[in-house]
Design a protein around this motif. Structure first.
Motif, PDB file in Angstrom:
ATOM      1  N   LEU A  93       4.727   8.502   0.961  1.00 47.76           N
ATOM      2  CA  LEU A  93       5.637   9.375   0.234  1.00 47.76           C
ATOM      3  C   LEU A  93       4.996  10.750   0.123  1.00 47.76           C
ATOM      4  CD1 LEU A  93       6.281   6.921  -2.748  1.00 47.76           C
ATOM      5  CD2 LEU A  93       7.777   7.229  -0.773  1.00 47.76           C
ATOM      6  N   GLY A  94       5.776  11.802   0.292  1.00 45.77           N
ATOM      7  CA  GLY A  94       5.182  13.100   0.034  1.00 45.77           C
ATOM      8  C   GLY A  94       5.828  14.261   0.741  1.00 45.77           C
ATOM      9  N   ASP A  95       5.312  15.428   0.389  1.00 52.37           N
ATOM     10  CA  ASP A  95       5.693  16.677   1.035  1.00 52.37           C
ATOM     11  C   ASP A  95       4.698  16.897   2.173  1.00 52.37           C
ATOM     12  OD1 ASP A  95       6.203  19.245   1.829  1.00 52.37           O
ATOM     13  OD2 ASP A  95       5.604  20.194  -0.058  1.00 52.37           O
ATOM     14  N   LEU A  96       5.164  16.662   3.388  1.00 50.19           N
ATOM     15  CA  LEU A  96       4.282  16.782   4.554  1.00 50.19           C
ATOM     16  C   LEU A  96       4.392  18.146   5.213  1.00 50.19           C
ATOM     17  CD1 LEU A  96       4.641  13.237   6.169  1.00 50.19           C
ATOM     18  CD2 LEU A  96       3.212  14.004   4.251  1.00 50.19           C
ATOM     19  N   ASN A  97       5.206  19.013   4.669  1.00 48.68           N
ATOM     20  CA  ASN A  97       5.362  20.369   5.198  1.00 48.68           C
ATOM     21  C   ASN A  97       5.652  20.376   6.698  1.00 48.68           C
ATOM     22  OD1 ASN A  97       5.235  22.633   3.328  1.00 48.68           O
ATOM     23  ND2 ASN A  97       3.275  21.771   2.697  1.00 48.68           N
ATOM     24  N   GLY A  98       6.510  19.477   7.115  1.00 52.45           N
ATOM     25  CA  GLY A  98       6.921  19.436   8.510  1.00 52.45           C
ATOM     26  C   GLY A  98       7.962  18.363   8.726  1.00 52.45           C
ATOM     27  N   THR A  99       8.700  18.484   9.809  1.00 51.76           N
ATOM     28  CA  THR A  99       9.697  17.483  10.164  1.00 51.76           C
ATOM     29  C   THR A  99       9.077  16.468  11.111  1.00 51.76           C
ATOM     30  OG1 THR A  99      10.532  18.573  12.165  1.00 51.76           O
ATOM     31  CG2 THR A  99      11.404  19.344  10.045  1.00 51.76           C
ATOM     32  N   MET A 100       9.672  15.309  11.160  1.00 56.52           N
ATOM     33  CA  MET A 100       9.127  14.258  12.005  1.00 56.52           C
ATOM     34  C   MET A 100       9.478  14.441  13.476  1.00 56.52           C
ATOM     35  SD  MET A 100       7.243  12.546   9.969  1.00 56.52           S
ATOM     36  CE  MET A 100       6.914  14.199   9.307  1.00 56.52           C
ATOM     37  N   ASP A 101      10.210  15.491  13.811  1.00 50.58           N
ATOM     38  CA  ASP A 101      10.424  15.849  15.213  1.00 50.58           C
ATOM     39  C   ASP A 101       9.235  16.630  15.770  1.00 50.58           C
ATOM     40  OD1 ASP A 101      13.064  14.781  15.483  1.00 50.58           O
ATOM     41  OD2 ASP A 101      13.803  16.461  14.290  1.00 50.58           O
ATOM     42  N   ASP A 102       8.405  17.166  14.886  1.00 52.44           N
ATOM     43  CA  ASP A 102       7.267  17.978  15.283  1.00 52.44           C
ATOM     44  C   ASP A 102       6.179  17.083  15.880  1.00 52.44           C
ATOM     45  OD1 ASP A 102       5.091  19.675  15.499  1.00 52.44           O
ATOM     46  OD2 ASP A 102       5.398  20.617  13.543  1.00 52.44           O
ATOM     47  N   ALA A 104       0.853  -1.193   0.000  1.00 53.97           N
ATOM     48  CA  ALA A 104       0.000   0.000   0.000  1.00 53.97           C
ATOM     49  C   ALA A 104       0.885   1.238   0.000  1.00 53.97           C
ATOM     50  CB  ALA A 104      -0.904   0.006   1.224  1.00 53.97           C
ATOM     51  N   VAL A 105       0.667   2.108  -0.982  1.00 56.26           N
ATOM     52  CA  VAL A 105       1.462   3.327  -1.116  1.00 56.26           C
ATOM     53  C   VAL A 105       0.541   4.536  -1.003  1.00 56.26           C
ATOM     54  CG1 VAL A 105       2.982   4.674  -2.600  1.00 56.26           C
ATOM     55  CG2 VAL A 105       3.180   2.177  -2.557  1.00 56.26           C
ATOM     56  N   TYR A 106       0.898   5.417  -0.101  1.00 58.92           N
ATOM     57  CA  TYR A 106       0.174   6.682   0.057  1.00 58.92           C
ATOM     58  C   TYR A 106       1.069   7.817  -0.440  1.00 58.92           C
ATOM     59  CZ  TYR A 106      -3.368   4.456   3.006  1.00 58.92           C
ATOM     60  OH  TYR A 106      -4.390   3.659   3.472  1.00 58.92           O
ATOM     61  N   VAL A 107       0.452   8.748  -1.165  1.00 64.06           N
ATOM     62  CA  VAL A 107       1.147   9.955  -1.614  1.00 64.06           C
ATOM     63  C   VAL A 107       0.370  11.140  -1.068  1.00 64.06           C
ATOM     64  CG1 VAL A 107       1.987  11.288  -3.580  1.00 64.06           C
ATOM     65  CG2 VAL A 107       1.877   8.783  -3.717  1.00 64.06           C
ATOM     66  N   ALA A 108       1.065  12.071  -0.415  1.00 67.72           N
ATOM     67  CA  ALA A 108       0.352  13.185   0.208  1.00 67.72           C
ATOM     68  C   ALA A 108       1.145  14.473   0.091  1.00 67.72           C
ATOM     69  CB  ALA A 108       0.082  12.878   1.684  1.00 67.72           C
ATOM     70  N   HIS A 109       0.392  15.552  -0.040  1.00 70.54           N
ATOM     71  CA  HIS A 109       0.956  16.903   0.021  1.00 70.54           C
ATOM     72  C   HIS A 109       0.103  17.677   1.017  1.00 70.54           C
ATOM     73  CE1 HIS A 109       2.058  20.919  -2.156  1.00 70.54           C
ATOM     74  NE2 HIS A 109       2.639  20.794  -0.969  1.00 70.54           N
ATOM     75  N   LEU A 110       0.575  17.752   2.254  1.00 69.64           N
ATOM     76  CA  LEU A 110      -0.195  18.413   3.300  1.00 69.64           C
ATOM     77  C   LEU A 110      -0.096  19.932   3.163  1.00 69.64           C
ATOM     78  CD1 LEU A 110       0.520  16.161   6.417  1.00 69.64           C
ATOM     79  CD2 LEU A 110      -1.296  15.979   4.688  1.00 69.64           C
ATOM     80  N   GLY A 111      -0.955  20.614   3.905  1.00 70.19           N
ATOM     81  CA  GLY A 111      -1.071  22.058   3.784  1.00 70.19           C
ATOM     82  C   GLY A 111       0.199  22.798   4.152  1.00 70.19           C
ATOM     83  N   SER A 112       0.322  23.992   3.588  1.00 73.48           N
ATOM     84  CA  SER A 112       1.487  24.829   3.851  1.00 73.48           C
ATOM     85  C   SER A 112       1.422  25.410   5.259  1.00 73.48           C
ATOM     86  CB  SER A 112       1.567  25.971   2.833  1.00 73.48           C
ATOM     87  OG  SER A 112       1.693  25.463   1.519  1.00 73.48           O
ATOM     88  N   VAL A 113       2.577  25.802   5.764  1.00 75.73           N
ATOM     89  CA  VAL A 113       2.667  26.456   7.070  1.00 75.73           C
ATOM     90  C   VAL A 113       3.208  27.867   6.861  1.00 75.73           C
ATOM     91  CG1 VAL A 113       3.012  24.271   8.269  1.00 75.73           C
ATOM     92  CG2 VAL A 113       4.997  25.588   7.517  1.00 75.73           C
ATOM     93  N   ARG A 114       2.941  28.728   7.820  1.00 71.53           N
ATOM     94  CA  ARG A 114       3.384  30.112   7.752  1.00 71.53           C
ATOM     95  C   ARG A 114       3.906  30.545   9.110  1.00 71.53           C
ATOM     96  NH1 ARG A 114       2.811  29.030   3.223  1.00 71.53           N
ATOM     97  NH2 ARG A 114       1.711  30.136   1.543  1.00 71.53           N
ATOM     98  N   VAL A 115       4.870  31.451   9.100  1.00 71.46           N
ATOM     99  CA  VAL A 115       5.378  32.061  10.335  1.00 71.46           C
ATOM    100  C   VAL A 115       5.194  33.564  10.205  1.00 71.46           C
ATOM    101  CG1 VAL A 115       7.351  32.394  11.862  1.00 71.46           C
ATOM    102  CG2 VAL A 115       7.081  30.218  10.645  1.00 71.46           C
ATOM    103  N   ASN A 116       4.441  34.146  11.134  1.00 73.36           N
ATOM    104  CA  ASN A 116       4.266  35.595  11.127  1.00 73.36           C
ATOM    105  C   ASN A 116       4.141  36.095  12.561  1.00 73.36           C
ATOM    106  OD1 ASN A 116       1.269  35.806  11.868  1.00 73.36           O
ATOM    107  ND2 ASN A 116       1.186  34.464  10.075  1.00 73.36           N
ATOM    108  N   PRO A 117       4.435  37.378  12.797  1.00 74.46           N
ATOM    109  CA  PRO A 117       4.461  37.899  14.163  1.00 74.46           C
ATOM    110  C   PRO A 117       3.132  37.784  14.890  1.00 74.46           C
ATOM    111  CG  PRO A 117       5.537  39.425  12.643  1.00 74.46           C
ATOM    112  CD  PRO A 117       4.864  38.377  11.810  1.00 74.46           C
ATOM    113  N   ARG A 118       2.020  37.875  14.182  1.00 76.73           N
ATOM    114  CA  ARG A 118       0.717  37.863  14.850  1.00 76.73           C
ATOM    115  C   ARG A 118       0.255  36.459  15.203  1.00 76.73           C
ATOM    116  NH1 ARG A 118      -3.090  42.355  11.724  1.00 76.73           N
ATOM    117  NH2 ARG A 118      -1.796  44.192  12.225  1.00 76.73           N
TER     118      ARG A 118
END
Length: 372
Positions: A297-306, A253-267
């Motif tokens: 497999l994929g761009d998960l927009n995060g590290t696995m330490d998170d 079984a193969v999963y391919v994913a592109h999870l949502g983007s993240v943003r960093v801002n002062p507010r």
């Protein structure tokens, strides 16, 4: 008279060379100045703190650094997802260690040097294993993943580079309608089987079956890909799929994913709501998977330490952590600072994990050799 004067002069005491007004028996002026300087130095040396009392601020900063790394899981996410942000950048906290060490040596602070043992020990415990090459030759299957970028100026060249990697199974993320045909044409010879669901696709040298989309809750999509989609498409376009790859050792079984983007801002701080919702949905899909052998497999927009990826990391383990060489950072391509492109497995053994050469994308491709 002349002889008497001469005799008197010859028989008298040597001429007195002391400066006028100097009292006989008193120390010379230079000697007195030397004594005074010595006394002042002794006073200064006596009042100067010893090496264990120097640099208290440096010692405190070293301890805080060590505690931040040691207790990163305890840093709350209530204020701007601070805990997740710290965990995303956690490997880079090690750069503060040589800076603090240089300050400690400059201040000759023994206490600061000793305090630095805490962050050094914690960092090595967390990431020391990534400094060595844990890869092994061989593997039953090579899988690869690449966020090809919606703004890729050369999709055909990217496809050729990926085909040359020798991957048996290849996942692409951030495929636009305009570039989809280019990828399908360029990869058709090397990969006779493929499926594209929305903006993600899977190409395989082995037969595919049971392909379907996976809802990763992408309402309100933002990021580079969103610029190429209408409001309706943003809500409806799939960003994850699941397929079965037929191998000689059985179905995979193969999963391919592109999870949502993240943003960093002062507010808002570290804004991850889209990604985290997708992570939970993907975690539920994997938990319901009946096949014992699973690859994500994929761009998960995060590290696995998170900590936000606990739903996934509790079920799958990282090929990079198990069989990689180094940190394997993938984004941004020009100066990678984080590994957000992942290969995770269950029921399989990673034999190697590597980052592939750059393409026209702002991400670097990743590949792994896995075996039964």
């Amino acid at each position: 008279m002349t002889q008497m004067g001469t005799a008197a002069t010859g028989q008298g005491s040597p001429a007195d060379t002391r400066a006028p007004g100097t009292i006989a028996g008193a120390p010379a002026a230079g000697t007195a100045g030397t004594w005074r300087a010595s006394i002042r130095r002794a006073i200064r040396n006596g009042s100067r703190p010893g090496p264990w009392k120097r640099g208290p601020v440096l010692a405190a900063l070293a301890l805080l650094l060590g505690l931040a790394m040691l207790l990163h899981a305890k840093i709350p996410n209530r204020m701007g997802n601070l805990g997740s942000l710290v965990e995303t950048l956690l490997p880079w906290f090690g750069l503060f260690i040589p800076v603090l060490l240089a300050g400690a040596l400059w201040r000759r602070s023994a206490s600061a040097v000793v305090a630095l043992l805490l962050p050094v020990t914690v960092w090595l415990n967390l990431f020391g294993g990534l400094l060595s090459d844990k890869s092994h030759p061989g593997g039953d299957l090579t899988v690869a993943s690449h966020n090809v970028s919606a703004d890729n100026p050369d999709p055909a060249g990217t496809a050729r580079d990926l085909a040359a990697s020798g991957a048996d199974v290849l996942a692409l993320e951030e495929i636009t309608d305009q570039a989809q045909g280019t990828y399908e044409k360029a990869l058709a010879k090397a990969y006779p089987h493929h499926t594209v669901q929305g903006t993600v696709g899977l190409w395989s040298k082995l037969p595919l079956s049971d392909t379907r989309t996976v809802d990763v809750a992408m309402q309100g999509m933002v990021g580079p890909l969103a610029e190429h989609l209408s409001a309706e498409d943003k809500a409806a376009t799939p960003r994850a799929l699941r397929a079965t790859v037929a191998t000689d050792q059985g179905p995979l079984a193969v999963y391919v994913a592109h999870l949502g983007s993240v943003r960093v801002n002062p507010r808002a701080g570290f804004s991850t709501s889209q990604r985290d919702a997708g992570e939970r949905a993907l975690g539920k899909a994997i938990a319901a998977e009946q096949n014992e052998r699973v690859v994500l497999l994929g761009d998960l927009n995060g590290t696995m330490d998170d900590r936000a990826f606990a739903d996934i990391t509790s079920q799958l383990h990282s090929a990079q952590d198990a069989a990689g060489d180094g940190f394997g950072f993938t984004w941004p391509a020009k100066f990678p600072v984080a590994r957000i492109d992942q290969i995770l497995v269950r029921g399989m053994e990673p034999e190697s994990s590597r980052v592939l050469p750059p393409t026209g994308s702002d991400h670097l491709p990743v590949a792994a050799g896995i075996s039964w």
